[in-house]
Scaffold this motif. Sequence first.
Motif, PDB file in Angstrom:
ATOM      1  N   ASN A   1      47.136 -14.579  26.664  1.00 50.09           N
ATOM      2  CA  ASN A   1      45.950 -15.057  25.969  1.00 50.09           C
ATOM      3  C   ASN A   1      45.146 -13.876  25.449  1.00 50.09           C
ATOM      4  OD1 ASN A   1      43.722 -16.441  25.043  1.00 50.09           O
ATOM      5  ND2 ASN A   1      43.157 -17.333  27.017  1.00 50.09           N
TER       6      ASN A   1
ATOM      7  N   SER B   1      38.048 -23.312  29.478  1.00 49.83           N
ATOM      8  CA  SER B   1      37.899 -24.766  29.521  1.00 49.83           C
ATOM      9  C   SER B   1      36.450 -25.121  29.836  1.00 49.83           C
ATOM     10  CB  SER B   1      38.825 -25.358  30.589  1.00 49.83           C
ATOM     11  OG  SER B   1      38.371 -24.968  31.877  1.00 49.83           O
TER      12      SER B   1
ATOM     13  N   ARG C   1      42.983 -18.939  23.359  1.00 47.74           N
ATOM     14  CA  ARG C   1      42.393 -20.130  23.971  1.00 47.74           C
ATOM     15  C   ARG C   1      41.108 -19.753  24.676  1.00 47.74           C
ATOM     16  NH1 ARG C   1      42.331 -25.561  23.341  1.00 47.74           N
ATOM     17  NH2 ARG C   1      41.458 -26.504  25.217  1.00 47.74           N
ATOM     18  N   ASP C   2      40.011 -20.481  24.349  1.00 50.51           N
ATOM     19  CA  ASP C   2      38.734 -20.250  25.009  1.00 50.51           C
ATOM     20  C   ASP C   2      38.758 -20.845  26.417  1.00 50.51           C
ATOM     21  OD1 ASP C   2      37.451 -18.931  22.876  1.00 50.51           O
ATOM     22  OD2 ASP C   2      37.151 -20.883  21.874  1.00 50.51           O
TER      23      ASP C   2
ATOM     24  N   GLU D   1      46.498 -28.025  26.717  1.00 51.39           N
ATOM     25  CA  GLU D   1      45.217 -27.398  26.421  1.00 51.39           C
ATOM     26  C   GLU D   1      45.325 -25.886  26.430  1.00 51.39           C
ATOM     27  OE1 GLU D   1      42.358 -28.807  29.169  1.00 51.39           O
ATOM     28  OE2 GLU D   1      42.439 -30.891  28.496  1.00 51.39           O
ATOM     29  N   PHE D   2      46.081 -25.390  27.426  1.00 47.95           N
ATOM     30  CA  PHE D   2      46.161 -23.937  27.562  1.00 47.95           C
ATOM     31  C   PHE D   2      47.130 -23.308  26.571  1.00 47.95           C
ATOM     32  CE2 PHE D   2      44.441 -24.405  31.956  1.00 47.95           C
ATOM     33  CZ  PHE D   2      43.359 -23.566  31.781  1.00 47.95           C
TER      34      PHE D   2
ATOM     35  N   GLY E   1      47.046 -23.316  23.482  1.00 48.60           N
ATOM     36  CA  GLY E   1      46.233 -22.619  22.503  1.00 48.60           C
ATOM     37  C   GLY E   1      46.934 -22.457  21.164  1.00 48.60           C
ATOM     38  N   ASP E   2      46.288 -21.749  20.279  1.00 53.49           N
ATOM     39  CA  ASP E   2      46.848 -21.476  18.953  1.00 53.49           C
ATOM     40  C   ASP E   2      47.637 -20.173  18.998  1.00 53.49           C
ATOM     41  OD1 ASP E   2      45.492 -23.718  17.896  1.00 53.49           O
ATOM     42  OD2 ASP E   2      43.648 -22.515  17.732  1.00 53.49           O
TER      43      ASP E   2
END
Length: 477
Positions: free
Chosen positions: A409, A389, A386-387, A348-349, A351-352
Amino acid sequence: MARSAWFEIAEEGWARLSAARPLGRLLLEAVQNAFDADAANVAIEIEPDRVVIEDDARAGIADERLVYTLFLSDKPRDPTRRGRMGRGLKELLAAAERAHVETIGTTIVFDGEGRRTETNTRESGTRLELFRAIGDDEREAALDLLRLAIPPRGTSLRVAGRLVRRPRSVLALADCELETVVIDDGVERAAMRPTRVAIYAPRRGERPSLFEMGVPVQPWNVPWHVDVAQRVPLGEGRDAAPERFVLALKATLLEAMVHSYLDRRDLRADWVQDVIARWPVKSGLLDAYVSKVFPRGSVLGGTSRANDRAKQLGAHIVDARTISHGAWLALARVLETSDDYVRRRSSEFGGDEVEPDETQRRFAEAVRWLARRVAGSVVRVRFFARDPSDAGLLEDAVTDVDARAISFNVKGPLRFDDVLDPGTIGVVLHELAHLASVEHDHRFIDRLQLLAGMLAKLLADGGPALATALRRGDPER
């Protein structure tokens, strides 16, 4: 097939076996008979050389054979009647040197000459008078056990002149499916049956106990008196219930009380842990237990590396060393392990991946220079987006030790235009320290302190020019 006279009884052996039971247990046999007979008043006196037990039940003992015939019982099939083996009263009498059983119209005398029956004018109830030597310690233990009893509503129980008061009610549970004992065609059989379970606060000085219809069975580690309104399965000595029944009853209590009556401290008690570890509790109960006992975001401890990484990602570790294997297996039904948590959160972390802009490229060059000069390492620097959570957790940076790569990030609070910003340089040094230790252990702390010291010296020696060059991302100049 009818049969008779197969066996005989050795009087001395029977008396020896009966006398081995504690006096209080023997006397409870008479008390439960009085409770079953719906007596309004029951009184017990214990003197150094005799015991008197008297009740005012209307019926008395209808058949005198019930007094002296072993295993003969008039208890009905209904499991809400106490006792069932036709031996309790006989054991009480056998443990005495002499005894008188006075019931309506009949007195049965037991003495050195044997047994004889006499007539009397008694119109209600039963009086037992038992003669035997009773020591002070034996008397006190018997009084304590008898005063533990919970008399039925409408029944007055006096022990040595003192009225036994009912304890304060805490909660009553209806339709609890529990094992009981029924008598079917003269044979005792186990059966499952719904019943009422009453929970009481122990009276002052009392040890919490399990009860069968007001008669104490055994002490236990639940903090309340718990009275089961039907026959409880008992062992041979009739002073303890089988472990399987005790565990089932504890599980019933936990399921009924976990949502509204038990707080975090209550749920950490040994009896709760016993249920969690050894009983197939429902997932809903486990969810309620976890939500009250552990902080939000808890995971089961795994490998030390996964535990440390999970902490970095915001998880609370439930140390596997502090719970039993059975509890760990049960909790694993509703909690992730730290290893699984790290794998999930890391994806999840991740990110793109982001192509850095000019400011971020200068920041990356400053980080690489600091890694070489301060940490003595060559690292790759990447950026991702990454936004936060759903739990509001936002990771500023991640270090992949094996790949020697640090990722930042771009949606975090880092100042890419000023690597020496206090919050930003702190994150950079933190990630550089992880190149030496993935865990937040003493090795990590020592490394972080060393890096901070080396950077301070480097900046002191380089002066304002070095600080300016670092902020421009051109420290080599």
